[in-house]
Scaffold this active site. Sequence first.
Site, PDB file in Angstrom:
ATOM      1  N   ASP A  83     -32.213 -16.728 -21.634  1.00 30.82           N
ATOM      2  CA  ASP A  83     -31.166 -17.041 -22.599  1.00 30.82           C
ATOM      3  C   ASP A  83     -30.066 -15.997 -22.385  1.00 30.82           C
ATOM      4  OD1 ASP A  83     -29.623 -18.092 -24.605  1.00 30.82           O
ATOM      5  OD2 ASP A  83     -31.204 -18.129 -26.121  1.00 30.82           O
TER       6      ASP A  83
HETATM    7  C1  BGC Z   1     -28.197 -19.822 -27.117  1.00 29.35           C
HETATM    8  C2  BGC Z   1     -28.619 -20.897 -26.134  1.00 29.35           C
HETATM    9  C3  BGC Z   1     -27.436 -21.377 -25.347  1.00 29.35           C
HETATM   10  C4  BGC Z   1     -26.797 -20.186 -24.646  1.00 29.35           C
HETATM   11  C5  BGC Z   1     -25.591 -20.562 -23.805  1.00 29.35           C
HETATM   12  C6  BGC Z   1     -27.394 -18.731 -26.425  1.00 29.35           C
HETATM   13  O1  BGC Z   1     -26.824 -17.873 -27.368  1.00 29.35           O
HETATM   14  O2  BGC Z   1     -29.327 -19.281 -27.739  1.00 29.35           O
HETATM   15  O3  BGC Z   1     -29.211 -21.978 -26.822  1.00 29.35           O
HETATM   16  O4  BGC Z   1     -27.829 -22.350 -24.423  1.00 29.35           O
HETATM   17  O5  BGC Z   1     -26.385 -19.249 -25.631  1.00 29.35           O
HETATM   18  O6  BGC Z   1     -24.521 -20.928 -24.586  1.00 29.35           O
END
Ligand code: BGC
Length: 724
Positions: free
Chosen positions: A245
């Site tokens: 993530d």
């Molecule tokens: C979120 C993810 C997301 C990623 C990219 C993160 O903060 O938890 O779900 O895909 O950002 O935007």
Amino acid sequence: MVREADIDRIVSTMSLEEKARFLVGVGLPGWFGNPHSRVPGAAGETHPIERLSIPTIVLADGPAGLRINPIREGDERRFHATAFPVAVMLASTWNRDILEAVGRAIGEEAREYGVDIILAPAMNIHRNPLCGRSFEYYSEDPILTGEMAAAFVKGIQSQGVGACLKHFAANDQETNRMIIDTIVSERALREIHLRGFEIAVKKSKPWVVMSAYNKLNGVYCSQNRWLLTEVLRREWGFDGFVVSDWYAGDDPVEQMKAGNDLIMPGKAYQIDSKRGDEVEEIVRAVRDGRLSLEILDRNVRNILRVIVDSPSFRGYRYSDMPNLDEHTNIAYEAGAEGVILLKNDGALPIRLDARVAVFGTGQIETVKGGTGSGDTHPRYVVSIIDGLRGSGLLIDEELAEVYRRYVACMRGRDEYLVRMGLLAGSAAPSLPQDFLSEEEVEKIADRNSVAVFVLSRISGEGYDRKLEKGDFYLSDDERSLLERISRAFHRSGGKVVVVLNIGSPIEVVSWRDLVDGILLVWQAGQETGRIVADTLIGRINPSGKLPVTFPIDYDDVPSWSFPGEPKDNPQKVVYEEGIYVGYRYYDTFGVDPAYEFGYGLSYTRFEYRGLELERIGEAIKIAFEVENVGGYPGKEVAQVYVKAPKGRIDKPFQELKGFHKTRLLKPGEVERVELELDLRSLASFDGWGWLLDKGEYEVRVGSSSRDIRLIGRFTIEEERRYNP
Ligand code: BGC
């Protein structure tokens, strides 16, 4: 076609620096001086290796639709994407075909906008109703979660782009999400928190899995070898790549070793100097022997294998013109099947000649979905008032005008913006609802026969919801307006219907007796208004069922430890409830919910009959009939729960093991339902492996978890064990 030998050849010609760069994203697009992504608004990109003709691939968010910027500098065109119903509403359909159709549509939009991988589905478990991202997740039940996700992934990947299961795993809250240590037993992990991922990996072969921010039993998920390599790859056979993530974890070398192939978004040092640049750190670690080249090569290969299937690698010429018109219908159909009728004392459907007064600012500021990375930028959002206007109902326009002016004035913005729904979906604080006097409401009741009160909530990434009035509870002003409406309309013989435009459960018991009907329309995406209106007038017969329990009050929720300890700044959250999440808890410990898992009314009624069970090898075949015995065409979600014998370990009272949504049945029409349950899917995890206790199993078929219509039994003579 690129074969394994070609991949080996590519890897063998890459320098150490090239490999390290390839394993880390290019940085958050548009931030810290990084160039904008090829697709503005996408979440990330990989490094290209131009020398070897390996292009960048683009990753963009979901799951309610493709999240990219609709507006680009110096470009007059618009790049909108369809806003579909949020995931909890898609799960409320219990319809795999719909999930697949939505996946296909999002996949087509991604492909036509130049995106290779969609960062969806999100599959964390609704452990607690206050999780700020519950709207992005499917259910409190892992089987429903896994089945919905598998269908969605199938749809996305049928379009030649990749899906990404996230957030792996046990990332069920937003409070301190980047550092929280989730402490959970292996049994609860295997049976609840990993199970949905396991089903989706095995059934739909996703290209990518995203490791979660949190620690799992002391080790960051992105640095957790057991999770990413032992379980995901060795046991389940996952053969795509794992992406972190965004900014997750604290050690790129540990991420590499654990099997977190790609670090995103890259260039973390630009926001946190202590962490250093991941690329340099990886190169250093290989040079001083802390990280082996084999591991690096393995991870590079994992990513390459996916890239060579991507549209970017294949040189796909995208149009920037996805079929948004067609997807409008899919967004509508998906919402139409996800609406849940919670209460109906003769209020619904509303007759077309009724006069309808619409209350609540949510009629204008209709919430299409949550905030954060799960947001979308559609061409428009049909507000509930506009949907009702288009339905043919006689709307009290005088009241509608009062609301229009009130919202415009309170927001202090151009009325036009408000009316266009440009505020919808933003996290602007909710407005006070109580601005109509008793006398005014009485006058309105005199000239109308139905009151529709829209109650809206919004939440999103980064924050959990609050156990407060105005969020989990009605605010004082919502409550007093509702009381006023209830008094006035009931005095004049009218009906009151509440429309819940929310992303996860709120408290309902303290006010539901004031009203005659409650329609849970979730956050239904860009077509919300049409979906609400068509359900209110009966053009849509509600067929959604709850994928999550509505508790009587928050004190009944079994995840007492949410959001962890110490309360003011949680560092650790212990999943003390173990496997007893959602209905597994309520049913086992005799706690009554407000509305149980699997619950949902219809404008018609269904009868169940003729349960047949047959053992066929390693499976149980289950067959029965569902008949529409009411007066409306409708669809039913038939649910199959199994109650396992008390053996050597505790079991929940019952668990969902299968389900089937019927086709649209006309009054008097019958559908024969047949499904098969693998014996292995009935086993429990006892610490060593999956154990199927011997004894008598009860198959419970019903219309909800507490409305069981048919019961059958079969016996397992000999205990069985299965490897993880
Ligand atoms: C979120 C993810 C997301 C990623 C990219 C993160 O903060 O938890 O779900 O895909 O950002 O935007």
